[in-house]
Design a protein around this motif. Structure first.
Motif, short mmCIF file in Angstrom:
data_model
loop_
_atom_site.label_atom_id
_atom_site.label_comp_id
_atom_site.label_asym_id
_atom_site.label_seq_id
_atom_site.Cartn_x
_atom_site.Cartn_y
_atom_site.Cartn_z
N ARG A 115 0.84 -1.22 0.00
CA ARG A 115 0.00 0.00 0.00
C ARG A 115 0.86 1.25 0.00
O ARG A 115 0.63 2.18 -0.76
N THR A 116 1.87 1.26 0.85
CA THR A 116 2.76 2.44 0.87
C THR A 116 3.53 2.53 -0.45
O THR A 116 3.61 3.60 -1.05
N ALA A 117 4.07 1.39 -0.89
CA ALA A 117 4.89 1.41 -2.12
C ALA A 117 4.09 1.94 -3.31
O ALA A 117 4.63 2.63 -4.18
N ALA A 118 2.78 1.64 -3.32
CA ALA A 118 1.95 2.08 -4.45
C ALA A 118 1.81 3.61 -4.49
O ALA A 118 1.42 4.16 -5.51
N THR A 119 2.13 4.27 -3.40
CA THR A 119 2.08 5.74 -3.39
C THR A 119 3.46 6.34 -3.70
O THR A 119 3.57 7.56 -3.87
N LEU A 120 4.49 5.48 -3.71
CA LEU A 120 5.86 6.01 -3.76
C LEU A 120 6.50 5.98 -5.14
O LEU A 120 7.38 6.80 -5.44
N MET A 121 6.11 4.99 -5.95
CA MET A 121 6.88 4.75 -7.18
C MET A 121 6.96 6.04 -8.02
O MET A 121 8.01 6.65 -8.13
N MET A 122 5.87 6.46 -8.59
CA MET A 122 5.91 7.70 -9.39
C MET A 122 5.94 8.94 -8.49
O MET A 122 6.73 9.85 -8.70
N LYS A 123 5.10 8.95 -7.46
CA LYS A 123 4.91 10.19 -6.71
C LYS A 123 6.12 10.49 -5.81
O LYS A 123 6.62 11.61 -5.77
N GLY A 124 6.59 9.49 -5.10
CA GLY A 124 7.76 9.70 -4.24
C GLY A 124 9.02 9.96 -5.05
O GLY A 124 9.85 10.81 -4.69
N MET A 125 9.15 9.24 -6.15
CA MET A 125 10.34 9.44 -7.00
C MET A 125 10.28 10.83 -7.65
O MET A 125 11.32 11.43 -7.93
N THR A 126 9.09 11.34 -7.88
CA THR A 126 8.97 12.71 -8.41
C THR A 126 9.45 13.71 -7.37
O THR A 126 10.20 14.64 -7.69
N ALA A 127 9.01 13.54 -6.13
CA ALA A 127 9.49 14.44 -5.07
C ALA A 127 11.01 14.35 -4.99
O ALA A 127 11.70 15.38 -4.83
N GLN A 128 11.55 13.13 -5.09
CA GLN A 128 13.02 12.98 -5.03
C GLN A 128 13.68 13.81 -6.12
O GLN A 128 14.61 14.56 -5.85
N TYR A 129 13.22 13.63 -7.36
CA TYR A 129 13.97 14.28 -8.44
C TYR A 129 13.75 15.79 -8.45
O TYR A 129 14.68 16.54 -8.77
N LEU A 130 12.56 16.24 -8.02
CA LEU A 130 12.34 17.70 -7.98
C LEU A 130 13.23 18.36 -6.93
O LEU A 130 13.88 19.38 -7.19
N PHE A 131 13.25 17.77 -5.72
CA PHE A 131 13.93 18.43 -4.59
C PHE A 131 15.41 18.12 -4.52
O PHE A 131 16.17 18.85 -3.90
N ARG A 132 15.82 16.98 -5.09
CA ARG A 132 17.21 16.55 -4.93
C ARG A 132 18.02 16.64 -6.21
O ARG A 132 19.23 16.54 -6.17
N GLN A 133 17.32 16.83 -7.37
CA GLN A 133 18.05 16.85 -8.63
C GLN A 133 17.72 18.07 -9.49
O GLN A 133 18.63 18.74 -9.98
#
Ligand SMILES: NC(=O)c1ccc[n+]([C@@H]2O[C@H](COP(=O)([O-])OP(=O)(O)OC[C@H]3O[C@@H](n4cnc5c(N)ncnc54)[C@H](OP(=O)(O)O)[C@@H]3O)[C@@H](O)[C@H]2O)c1
Length: 323
Positions: A115-133
């Motif tokens: 359930r958590t992973a299903a919220t992370l793949m696109m959405k969490g990785m987007t936060a990663q690349y926006l804020f960290r890259q």
């Protein structure tokens, strides 16, 4: 029999139909995956409406989690029984099971539920690349972030808090404002009754912000430009309200603004880099700095209803389909 959502013409959510589809054995470099949850993202709306072109008829979706049930020749680092997720690859995630290229799969750690992973793949990785890259945050900045109570938004709120960043988040209602603040957004601006740029100037003592992350697009472009410091950066990472059209002279008059329109595809290669991004994201989740669960669930057959909710701004956080 395998079932999947497919569409034969672009249009409103009614074009999404549940159909029977063949499930073949994986070929070289491929795996067959049984989905446990499928994530709904705004990019799926762009494909469905034809804003992003696709050859039709087509499946939809590029973000899901599940278990590997067969591996094809040459696949060595993914095994039958592995829990995995993905955020790129061919359209077709809106399905019970599918064949996928193995090299886009991200193994899921034991401590992170499906359930958590299903919220992370696109959405969490987007936060990663926006804020960290894309525009790396150091901590201590004050930023403007649009759609702060959305799927990417709620993870961004928590990531900003973890970085020590003051986030000013826009939302359309007071209910969404409360949810964004509960997730770490420092200040909220309710767009239905407040002037975004004026509030940003008030909050920043007239200075403006060094960066705006703008996924709303057409409706927020001017407010975003008016909220920036001279030589600030406009990260135009989505167009939920419609496409952005800009006269580059305006970037000069608004203060020599930097503009980028980033796409995830250019920030996750090679595979080792994608896995490192996921590791950073999972680290925040495992440490409890980011807590993320789907806020809306629909049956796979009701994908059209999920789209209506997302487009109608009725959702907060992540939306998933249950296959
Ligand atoms: N560039 C990339 O690589 C990348 C990757 C992932 C996502 N994105 C973009 O990031 C954004 C967020 O994606 P998401 O899946 O998490 O969606 P979301 O934020 O959950 O949903 C979109 C939100 O945008 C706001 N919005 C403002 N004007 C809107 C309008 N006219 N119609 C619909 N929504 C409107 C709504 O929030 P309020 O009601 O609070 O205004 C709505 O809840 C999308 O624009 C998506 O395309 C970009």
């Amino acid at each position: 029999m395998n079932q999947a959502i497919r569409f034969h013409e672009t249009g409103n959510a009614d074009v999404l139909k549940l159909e029977h589809v063949e499930l073949r054995d994986p070929g070289p470099g491929e795996v067959r995956l049984r989905h446990s949850l499928i994530a709904v993202n705004f990019i799926d709306v762009y494909f469905r409406t034809g804003r992003y072109p696709l050859a039709l008829p087509s499946g939809l979706g590029s973000d899901a989690v599940g278990v590997v049930e067969a591996v094809g020749p040459g696949v060595t680092d993914i095994h039958v029984g592995d829990r995995v997720g993905y955020l790129i690859g061919p359209q077709g995630a809106y399905s019970r099971a599918r064949v996928m290229p193995a090299d886009v799969l991200i193994p899921l750690p034991d401590g992170i539920s499906d359930r958590t992973a299903a919220t992370l793949m696109m959405k969490g990785m987007t936060a990663q690349y926006l804020f960290r890259q894309v525009f790396p945050l150091q901590g201590g900045e004050t930023i403007l972030y649009h759609a702060a109570a959305g799927g990417v938004g709620l993870i961004a709120c928590q990531w900003a808090r973890a970085l020590g960043v003051t986030m000013i988040g826009t939302v359309s209602t007071d209910e969404k404002a409360a949810i964004a603040r509960a997730n770490g957004c420092t200040h909220t601006i309710v767009t239905s009754r407040e002037d975004i740029a004026r509030r940003v100037r008030e909050i920043t003592d007239g200075k403006g912000v060094p960066v705006v992350y703008d996924s709303v697009g057409k409706d927020t472009l001017q407010a975003s430009l008016d909220s920036l410091q001279p030589r600030g950066a406009l990260v135009s990472n989505g167009t939920s309200s419609g496409p952005v059209v800009i006269d580059t002279r305006e970037l000069a008059t608004k203060g020599s603004i930097w503009l980028t329109r980033p796409a995830m595809a250019h920030y996750i290669h090679p595979r080792a880099h994608m896995l490192a991004m996921a590791e950073e994201l999972f680290g925040h989740v495992l440490a409890g700095r980011i807590v993320s669960e789907p806020q809306q669930s629909f049956a796979l057959a009701d994908a059209a209803e999920a789209h209506r909710a997302l487009e109608g701004r009725k959702t907060t956080g992540a939306t998933v389909l249950v296959p």
